[in-house]
Design a protein around this motif. Structure first.
Motif, PDB file in Angstrom:
ATOM      1  N   ARG A 139      -4.408  31.971  -0.687  1.00  0.00           N
ATOM      2  CA  ARG A 139      -5.251  31.966  -1.871  1.00  0.00           C
ATOM      3  C   ARG A 139      -6.682  32.287  -1.452  1.00  0.00           C
ATOM      4  NH1 ARG A 139      -3.522  26.817  -2.168  1.00  0.00           N
ATOM      5  NH2 ARG A 139      -5.617  26.030  -2.551  1.00  0.00           N
ATOM      6  N   ALA A 140      -7.444  32.850  -2.363  1.00  0.00           N
ATOM      7  CA  ALA A 140      -8.800  33.309  -2.040  1.00  0.00           C
ATOM      8  C   ALA A 140      -9.703  32.188  -1.559  1.00  0.00           C
ATOM      9  CB  ALA A 140      -9.414  33.987  -3.261  1.00  0.00           C
ATOM     10  N   SER A 141      -9.460  30.962  -2.011  1.00  0.00           N
ATOM     11  CA  SER A 141     -10.384  29.859  -1.715  1.00  0.00           C
ATOM     12  C   SER A 141     -10.038  29.051  -0.467  1.00  0.00           C
ATOM     13  CB  SER A 141     -10.434  28.900  -2.907  1.00  0.00           C
ATOM     14  OG  SER A 141      -9.152  28.328  -3.128  1.00  0.00           O
ATOM     15  N   VAL A 142      -8.862  29.278   0.116  1.00  0.00           N
ATOM     16  CA  VAL A 142      -8.405  28.408   1.206  1.00  0.00           C
ATOM     17  C   VAL A 142      -9.211  28.656   2.481  1.00  0.00           C
ATOM     18  CG1 VAL A 142      -6.461  27.895   2.745  1.00  0.00           C
ATOM     19  CG2 VAL A 142      -6.095  28.089   0.282  1.00  0.00           C
ATOM     20  N   ARG A 143      -9.680  27.570   3.078  1.00  0.00           N
ATOM     21  CA  ARG A 143     -10.454  27.621   4.322  1.00  0.00           C
ATOM     22  C   ARG A 143      -9.644  26.951   5.433  1.00  0.00           C
ATOM     23  NH1 ARG A 143     -15.423  24.616   4.369  1.00  0.00           N
ATOM     24  NH2 ARG A 143     -16.581  26.332   5.298  1.00  0.00           N
ATOM     25  N   ARG A 144      -9.620  27.588   6.598  1.00  0.00           N
ATOM     26  CA  ARG A 144      -9.024  27.004   7.799  1.00  0.00           C
ATOM     27  C   ARG A 144     -10.064  27.124   8.901  1.00  0.00           C
ATOM     28  NH1 ARG A 144      -3.673  29.753  10.600  1.00  0.00           N
ATOM     29  NH2 ARG A 144      -3.959  28.893  12.690  1.00  0.00           N
ATOM     30  N   ARG A 145      -9.859  26.436   9.991  1.00  0.00           N
ATOM     31  CA  ARG A 145     -10.851  26.430  11.071  1.00  0.00           C
ATOM     32  C   ARG A 145     -10.142  26.518  12.418  1.00  0.00           C
ATOM     33  NH1 ARG A 145      -9.880  21.587   8.831  1.00  0.00           N
ATOM     34  NH2 ARG A 145      -9.087  19.955  10.231  1.00  0.00           N
ATOM     35  N   SER A 146     -10.878  27.017  13.424  1.00  0.00           N
ATOM     36  CA  SER A 146     -10.372  26.990  14.794  1.00  0.00           C
ATOM     37  C   SER A 146     -11.545  27.148  15.749  1.00  0.00           C
ATOM     38  CB  SER A 146      -9.352  28.103  15.034  1.00  0.00           C
ATOM     39  OG  SER A 146      -8.746  27.954  16.311  1.00  0.00           O
ATOM     40  N   HIS A 147     -11.308  26.734  16.995  1.00  0.00           N
ATOM     41  CA  HIS A 147     -12.331  26.869  18.024  1.00  0.00           C
ATOM     42  C   HIS A 147     -12.512  28.348  18.359  1.00  0.00           C
ATOM     43  CE1 HIS A 147     -14.360  26.496  21.916  1.00  0.00           C
ATOM     44  NE2 HIS A 147     -14.752  25.310  21.474  1.00  0.00           N
ATOM     45  N   PRO A 148     -13.732  28.797  18.578  1.00  0.00           N
ATOM     46  CA  PRO A 148     -13.983  30.230  18.779  1.00  0.00           C
ATOM     47  C   PRO A 148     -13.340  30.829  20.023  1.00  0.00           C
ATOM     48  CG  PRO A 148     -15.992  28.958  19.146  1.00  0.00           C
ATOM     49  CD  PRO A 148     -15.001  28.030  18.539  1.00  0.00           C
ATOM     50  N   THR A 149     -12.861  30.011  20.960  1.00  0.00           N
ATOM     51  CA  THR A 149     -12.221  30.547  22.163  1.00  0.00           C
ATOM     52  C   THR A 149     -10.705  30.618  22.054  1.00  0.00           C
ATOM     53  OG1 THR A 149     -12.055  28.365  23.213  1.00  0.00           O
ATOM     54  CG2 THR A 149     -14.073  29.630  23.616  1.00  0.00           C
ATOM     55  N   LEU A 150     -10.124  30.044  21.014  1.00  0.00           N
ATOM     56  CA  LEU A 150      -8.662  29.959  20.922  1.00  0.00           C
ATOM     57  C   LEU A 150      -8.062  31.260  20.405  1.00  0.00           C
ATOM     58  CD1 LEU A 150      -8.002  26.354  19.566  1.00  0.00           C
ATOM     59  CD2 LEU A 150      -7.904  27.182  21.923  1.00  0.00           C
ATOM     60  N   ARG A 151      -6.913  31.618  20.983  1.00  0.00           N
ATOM     61  CA  ARG A 151      -6.150  32.781  20.535  1.00  0.00           C
ATOM     62  C   ARG A 151      -4.854  32.273  19.922  1.00  0.00           C
ATOM     63  NH1 ARG A 151      -7.938  34.700  25.990  1.00  0.00           N
ATOM     64  NH2 ARG A 151      -9.670  36.156  25.579  1.00  0.00           N
ATOM     65  N   ILE A 152      -4.649  32.573  18.636  1.00  0.00           N
ATOM     66  CA  ILE A 152      -3.533  32.035  17.864  1.00  0.00           C
ATOM     67  C   ILE A 152      -2.723  33.209  17.333  1.00  0.00           C
ATOM     68  CG2 ILE A 152      -2.899  30.513  15.950  1.00  0.00           C
ATOM     69  CD1 ILE A 152      -5.758  29.312  16.220  1.00  0.00           C
ATOM     70  N   ASP A 153      -1.381  33.074  17.333  1.00  0.00           N
ATOM     71  CA  ASP A 153      -0.541  34.248  17.093  1.00  0.00           C
ATOM     72  C   ASP A 153      -0.536  34.749  15.654  1.00  0.00           C
ATOM     73  OD1 ASP A 153       1.049  32.347  15.868  1.00  0.00           O
ATOM     74  OD2 ASP A 153       2.789  32.635  17.157  1.00  0.00           O
ATOM     75  N   ASP A 154      -1.163  34.041  14.724  1.00  0.00           N
ATOM     76  CA  ASP A 154      -1.247  34.562  13.357  1.00  0.00           C
ATOM     77  C   ASP A 154      -2.700  34.772  12.929  1.00  0.00           C
ATOM     78  OD1 ASP A 154      -2.015  31.919  13.077  1.00  0.00           O
ATOM     79  OD2 ASP A 154      -0.752  31.509  11.335  1.00  0.00           O
ATOM     80  N   VAL A 155      -3.581  34.994  13.898  1.00  0.00           N
ATOM     81  CA  VAL A 155      -5.011  35.154  13.603  1.00  0.00           C
ATOM     82  C   VAL A 155      -5.509  36.510  14.119  1.00  0.00           C
ATOM     83  CG1 VAL A 155      -7.336  34.312  14.132  1.00  0.00           C
ATOM     84  CG2 VAL A 155      -5.519  32.690  13.550  1.00  0.00           C
ATOM     85  N   GLY A 156      -6.142  37.255  13.230  1.00  0.00           N
ATOM     86  CA  GLY A 156      -6.770  38.529  13.581  1.00  0.00           C
ATOM     87  C   GLY A 156      -8.156  38.608  12.968  1.00  0.00           C
ATOM     88  N   PHE A 157      -8.592  39.826  12.624  1.00  0.00           N
ATOM     89  CA  PHE A 157      -9.936  39.962  12.054  1.00  0.00           C
ATOM     90  C   PHE A 157     -10.075  41.311  11.358  1.00  0.00           C
ATOM     91  CE2 PHE A 157     -10.135  41.970  16.135  1.00  0.00           C
ATOM     92  CZ  PHE A 157     -11.193  42.869  16.144  1.00  0.00           C
ATOM     93  N   ARG A 158     -11.144  41.411  10.573  1.00  0.00           N
ATOM     94  CA  ARG A 158     -11.465  42.611   9.813  1.00  0.00           C
ATOM     95  C   ARG A 158     -12.935  42.940  10.050  1.00  0.00           C
ATOM     96  NH1 ARG A 158      -9.081  44.332   4.541  1.00  0.00           N
ATOM     97  NH2 ARG A 158      -7.737  42.533   4.925  1.00  0.00           N
ATOM     98  N   LEU A 159     -13.249  44.215  10.109  1.00  0.00           N
ATOM     99  CA  LEU A 159     -14.619  44.646  10.393  1.00  0.00           C
ATOM    100  C   LEU A 159     -15.459  44.728   9.134  1.00  0.00           C
ATOM    101  CD1 LEU A 159     -13.733  47.584  12.792  1.00  0.00           C
ATOM    102  CD2 LEU A 159     -14.610  45.344  13.486  1.00  0.00           C
ATOM    103  N   ALA A 160     -16.725  44.363   9.275  1.00  0.00           N
ATOM    104  CA  ALA A 160     -17.717  44.529   8.216  1.00  0.00           C
ATOM    105  C   ALA A 160     -18.932  45.237   8.804  1.00  0.00           C
ATOM    106  CB  ALA A 160     -18.115  43.180   7.631  1.00  0.00           C
ATOM    107  N   ARG A 161     -19.777  45.767   7.922  1.00  0.00           N
ATOM    108  CA  ARG A 161     -21.068  46.325   8.321  1.00  0.00           C
ATOM    109  C   ARG A 161     -22.085  46.021   7.240  1.00  0.00           C
ATOM    110  NH1 ARG A 161     -21.115  52.477   9.829  1.00  0.00           N
ATOM    111  NH2 ARG A 161     -23.293  51.940  10.258  1.00  0.00           N
ATOM    112  N   SER A 162     -23.288  45.723   7.655  1.00  0.00           N
ATOM    113  CA  SER A 162     -24.380  45.545   6.699  1.00  0.00           C
ATOM    114  C   SER A 162     -24.882  46.904   6.240  1.00  0.00           C
ATOM    115  CB  SER A 162     -25.525  44.766   7.342  1.00  0.00           C
ATOM    116  OG  SER A 162     -25.106  43.487   7.751  1.00  0.00           O
ATOM    117  N   ILE A 163     -25.418  46.941   5.032  1.00  0.00           N
ATOM    118  CA  ILE A 163     -26.088  48.138   4.521  1.00  0.00           C
ATOM    119  C   ILE A 163     -27.576  47.913   4.743  1.00  0.00           C
ATOM    120  CG2 ILE A 163     -26.562  49.538   2.476  1.00  0.00           C
ATOM    121  CD1 ILE A 163     -23.804  48.692   1.432  1.00  0.00           C
ATOM    122  N   VAL A 164     -28.126  48.629   5.693  1.00  0.00           N
ATOM    123  CA  VAL A 164     -29.530  48.388   6.094  1.00  0.00           C
ATOM    124  C   VAL A 164     -30.346  49.649   5.851  1.00  0.00           C
ATOM    125  CG1 VAL A 164     -28.890  46.660   7.805  1.00  0.00           C
ATOM    126  CG2 VAL A 164     -29.061  49.043   8.501  1.00  0.00           C
ATOM    127  N   GLY A 165     -31.665  49.435   5.742  1.00  0.00           N
ATOM    128  CA  GLY A 165     -32.567  50.571   5.603  1.00  0.00           C
ATOM    129  C   GLY A 165     -32.649  51.087   4.176  1.00  0.00           C
TER     130      GLY A 165
END
Length: 206
Positions: A180-206
Motif C-alpha cells: 500500500r502507498a502508505s506502508v513504511r518499513r525500516r532497515s539498517h543502511p548496511t543490511l542486504r535483504i533479498d526483497d529490497v532494491g531501489f529506484r533512481l531519482a534526480r532533482s530538477i535544478v537550475g
C-alpha cells in the motif's frame, strides 16, 4: 525518467499514529526499479536488483552520476552520508517523493487492483519478476508496489531507531496489506535483504 510535478502529500505512521504534510517540489523518478542488468551487468536480466543495502544504493547513484558527467548527489565518508540538494546527479527519492509519486493523485491505498499492478505473495510464485510487466500508475511509473521494497533517503525515526532508513512499496514475498502507498518499513543502511532494491531519482535544478 518520468517528471513528477510539484504538489503536497500527507504521510502517516501506524506505529506512532502520527501524520504530517510535506510539500514536494517537481523532480524526476525512474519508471522502474533498478534492474539486475543495470546494477550487476547481468545481460538481459530485467528482474529488480535485490540484496542491495542503502549504502550500496547511494554509491551506485554516485557512480552512475560520474559516468554520465553529472554532479554526485552524495558525499560518503564510511557510513556517514550527506546530500548536496543542489546536485543534478542520481539519488534516492525521499519518502515523501516516493509516496507522492506512488499515489499520483489517488486517495486510496493503491493506484489500481493489486493483481494488476504488483507482484506480491498472492501472485508472484514467491519470486521477483521482470520490471514493467504490470500496469503502471497514471504517471507511467511501474512496480512502485510489490516486486521489491525500495530504499528512500530518509531516516525512519532517529530517536528510536538511530540510523535506520525508510523502505517503501512492499515486495514479492509480502501479503497484500504490505503493498500500500502508505506502508513504511525500516532497515539498517548496511543490511542486504533479498526483497529490497531501489529506484533512481534526480532533482530538477537550475
Amino acid at each position: 525518467m518520468i517528471t513528477v510535478p510539484s504538489g503536497r502529500v500527507t504521510l502517516s505512521d501506524r506505529r506512532t499514529r502520527r501524520s504530517w504534510a510535506v510539500d514536494v517540489a517537481a523532480f524526476r523518478l525512474a519508471a522502474c526499479p533498478v534492474t539486475r542488468e543495470q546494477y550487476q551487468d547481468a545481460a538481459g536480466d530485467r528482474r529488480p536488483a535485490h540484496s542491495v543495502s542503502w549504502l550500496d544504493a547511494v554509491r551506485h547513484c554516485n557512480e552512475l552520476s560520474r559516468r554520465e558527467g553529472l554532479a554526485a548527489a552524495y558525499a560518503v565518508d564510511g557510513e556517514e552520508v550527506s546530500w548536496d540538494r543542489a546536485a543534478d546527479g542520481y539519488r534516492l527519492p525521499t519518502e515523501a517523493e516516493w509516496e507522492y509519486a506512488c499515489r499520483a493523485g489517488a486517495d486510496g491505498p493503491r493506484y489500481g487492483p493489486l493483481d494488476e499492478i504488483a507482484w506480491y505473495r498472492g501472485n508472484s510464485g514467491e519470486r521477483p519478476h521482470p520490471v514493467g510487466g504490470l500496469r503502471p500508475n497514471v504517471l507511467g511509473l511501474y512496480d512502485l508496489l510489490g516486486n521489491v521494497w525500495e530504499w528512500c533517503w530518509d531516516h525512519y525515526d532517529p530517536e528510536v531507531y538511530g540510523s535506520y532508513r525508510v523502505l517503501r512499496g512492499g515486495g514479492w514475498f509480502d501479503e497484500h496489506w504490505s503493498c500500500r502507498a502508505s506502508v513504511r518499513r525500516r532497515s539498517h543502511p548496511t543490511l542486504r535483504i533479498d526483497d529490497v532494491g531501489f529506484r533512481l531519482a534526480r532533482s530538477i535544478v537550475g
